[in-house]
Design an enzyme around this catalytic site. Structure first.
Site, PDB file in Angstrom:
ATOM      1  N   SER A  37       0.856  -1.183   0.000  1.00 29.38           N
ATOM      2  CA  SER A  37       0.000   0.000   0.000  1.00 29.38           C
ATOM      3  C   SER A  37       0.895   1.237   0.000  1.00 29.38           C
ATOM      4  O   SER A  37       2.120   1.135   0.080  1.00 29.38           O
ATOM      5  CB  SER A  37      -0.888   0.006   1.236  1.00 29.38           C
ATOM      6  OG  SER A  37      -0.088   0.291   2.371  1.00 29.38           O
ATOM      7  N   LYS A  38       0.259   2.377  -0.053  1.00 31.41           N
ATOM      8  CA  LYS A  38       0.981   3.656  -0.080  1.00 31.41           C
ATOM      9  C   LYS A  38       1.977   3.769   1.080  1.00 31.41           C
ATOM     10  O   LYS A  38       2.979   4.462   0.975  1.00 31.41           O
ATOM     11  CB  LYS A  38      -0.028   4.814   0.022  1.00 31.41           C
ATOM     12  CG  LYS A  38      -0.718   5.095  -1.296  1.00 31.41           C
ATOM     13  CD  LYS A  38      -0.138   6.329  -1.952  1.00 31.41           C
ATOM     14  CE  LYS A  38      -0.855   6.583  -3.253  1.00 31.41           C
ATOM     15  NZ  LYS A  38      -0.084   7.173  -4.268  1.00 31.41           N
ATOM     16  N   ARG A  39       1.630   3.095   2.180  1.00 38.22           N
ATOM     17  CA  ARG A  39       2.507   3.109   3.347  1.00 38.22           C
ATOM     18  C   ARG A  39       3.917   2.634   2.996  1.00 38.22           C
ATOM     19  O   ARG A  39       4.885   3.008   3.623  1.00 38.22           O
ATOM     20  CB  ARG A  39       1.948   2.142   4.394  1.00 38.22           C
ATOM     21  CG  ARG A  39       1.446   2.800   5.627  1.00 38.22           C
ATOM     22  CD  ARG A  39       0.804   1.833   6.604  1.00 38.22           C
ATOM     23  NE  ARG A  39       0.393   0.550   6.097  1.00 38.22           N
ATOM     24  CZ  ARG A  39       1.045  -0.583   6.337  1.00 38.22           C
ATOM     25  NH1 ARG A  39       2.155  -0.578   7.033  1.00 38.22           N
ATOM     26  NH2 ARG A  39       0.570  -1.731   5.873  1.00 38.22           N
TER      27      ARG A  39
ATOM     28  N   GLY B 202       5.502   3.212   0.350  1.00 40.02           N
ATOM     29  CA  GLY B 202       6.163   4.063  -0.643  1.00 40.02           C
ATOM     30  C   GLY B 202       5.331   4.076  -1.908  1.00 40.02           C
ATOM     31  O   GLY B 202       4.115   3.975  -1.873  1.00 40.02           O
TER      32      GLY B 202
END
Ligand code: GLU
Length: 478
Positions: A256-258, A260
């Site tokens: 996920s965006k977490r 990167g």
């Protein structure tokens, strides 16, 4: 029979790494087996689908080099005999097949309101049971149905699912898979606006487009028994299925965006080479038998086998991607490298010749092209010593004396590629230092940093006068 595979994205956002990997594995399968690779746009979620997202899909596939043979190529630009390849243009086709199921009583109209269905769901949840539609509308008489239709009541069409039947299919990645229909219940296949639901549309399309292998993400595994039931209801031949494991971040949770960047084109924009991305992504779930990870496309085509794809999650390791990109950039012929790299120096007002010279000097240090302005900045601007470098400096014996010795040497000699090593050694001799105690103060005093480009590249490019100027300034301020 020629294999036919499709990538069937929903254009509802940017194209993320997971989707791109699905496209890539379809492409590899087609290449491995001499098959046909098709792009179909699944835009039935009208609230979330956008034309921009369709453009991003096309751009992403093109950038990665996944040229497809058939399907959607642009607005009013489709190729192939089984079109249209955009689902919203196929509504009349779906309706024809929907009528068949309704006529054969394999599907029925359901007029339950979303609130009623939600109440049923809540009830099952409270009872700790998996939710299944109650089947209330199967009890409507033909007359009641016709009256409701005539009154234009909102409806959905549900597919009738027999109780307690085992649905089996073979998955090329996961082996035999079984589901019991008691977990499924009568599911929705279309709405009153005539727009089909994914599970229905996908079966009609895959059948009509003569898809032989459905290769997609594991998130669709639980949809597959519904699709198998539809194949059976129509008497369609079943394609083979291959469900690819999810892509995980380094902490093994879903990417996920977490973690990167998750958008494919963000890597293009950061200066990654599509060839490196292609190679790296081919390893997300597949491992070559010979253990050689860096492979040309042709080598990957030759070695790839869908049966070798693993079923455990694949970790997206950006560090490894950077390593691979670095290897690919280092191996680029100079002219190709320069063509890619020059735009990254467009803001610098220097001649092209100067830029090319600097770009070749820093080539071995370029891990992704967006690093170029920073790497080249050593040649364009004098920098004050940064904090990390200052800390290193203070741990070196006689750093200032070394710099003074080098200033003296450079004032007497113009530094060139040829004499660079000798002049640095001369300063070392004067100051009585060598190795790191010699190179580090020089590096820090001239570049302001404790690491970076090789001194043998930097010093002659700057010339003696500029080196002296930088060292004098930094010596005063450190
Ligand atoms: N439109 C679906 C998606 O983007 C496609 C699933 C499939 O390949 O069947 O997830």
């Amino acid at each position: 029979m020629t294999n036919r595979v499709r990538f069937a994205p929903s254009p509802t956002g940017y194209m993320h790494i997971g989707n791109a990997r699905t496209a890539l594995f379809n492409y590899l399968f087609a290449k491995e087996t001499g098959g046909v690779f098709i792009l179909r746009i699944e835009d039935t979620d009208q609230e979330r689908s956008t034309p921009e997202a369709v453009k991003v899909i096309v751009e992403s596939l093109k950038w990665l080099g996944l040229d497809w043979d058939e399907g959607y190529f642009g607005i009013d630009n489709e190729k192939g005999e089984f079109g249209p390849y955009t689902q919203m243009k196929r509504l009349s086709i779906y309706n024809k097949y929907l009528d068949i199921l309704l006529k054969e009583k394999k599907a029925y109209y359901c007029f339950c309101s979303p609130e009623e269905v939600e109440a049923e769901r809540q009830k099952s949840m409270k009872a700790g049971m998996p939710y299944k539609y109650s089947g209330k509308c199967t009890k409507l008489t033909e007359q009641e149905i016709q009256a409701k239709l005539a009154a234009k009541e909102r409806f959905v069409v549900r597919f009738k699912v027999a109780e307690n039947v085992i649905v089996k299919f073979e998955d090329l990645v996961r082996g035999p898979v079984e589901f019991n229909t008691k977990e499924i219940g009568d599911f929705v296949i279309a709405r009153s606006d005539g727009v089909p639901i994914y599970n229905f549309a996908v079966v009609i399309d895959d059948n009509l487009m003569k898809i032989t292998h459905v290769i997609r993400g594991e998130d669709h595994l639980s949809n597959t028994p519904r699709q198998v039931l539809l194949y059976q209801a129509f008497g369609f031949p079943m394609p083979e299925f291959a469900h690819l494991s999810m892509i995980l971040g380094a902490d093994r949770s879903k990417l996920s965006k977490r973690h990167g960047e998750t958008s494919l084109l963000a890597y293009r924009d950061k200066g990654f080479l599509p060839e490196a991305m292609f190679n790296y992504m081919s390893l997300l779930g597949w491992y070559p038998k010979d253990g050689v990870e860096i492979k040309t496309k042709e080598e990957i085509f030759k070695n790839f086998d869908i049966k070798d794809v693993g079923h455990s999650g694949s970790i997206f390791d950006e560090k490894k991607l950077v390593w691979m990109n670095h290897e690919y950039i280092a191996k680029l012929p100079d002219d190709v490298y320069l063509k890619n790299a020059l735009p990254y120096l467009s803001k610098i007002e220097k001649s092209e010749e100067w830029k090319k010279d600097v770009l070749l000097k820093i080539k071995t240090g370029v891990k992704s092209f967006n690093m170029i302005p920073e790497l080249a900045s050593v040649f364009t601007e004098a920098k004050a010593v940064n904090q990390d470098a200052a800390n290193v400096w203070s741990g070196i014996n006689n750093a200032a004396a070394t710099i003074n010795a080098f200033i003296e040497v450079l004032k007497a000699n113009e530094i060139t590629k040829e004499n660079c090593k000798a002049l640095v050694a001369e300063a070392g001799k004067k100051a009585g230092v060598k190795g790191k105690d010699l190179f580090m103060p020089i590096r820090i005093a001239i570049t302001g940093q404790e690491h970076g480009e090789e001194l043998a590249n930097v010093l002659p490019a700057l010339g003696s006068a500029e080196c002296v100027k930088r060292m004098e300034t930094n010596l005063k301020n450190i």
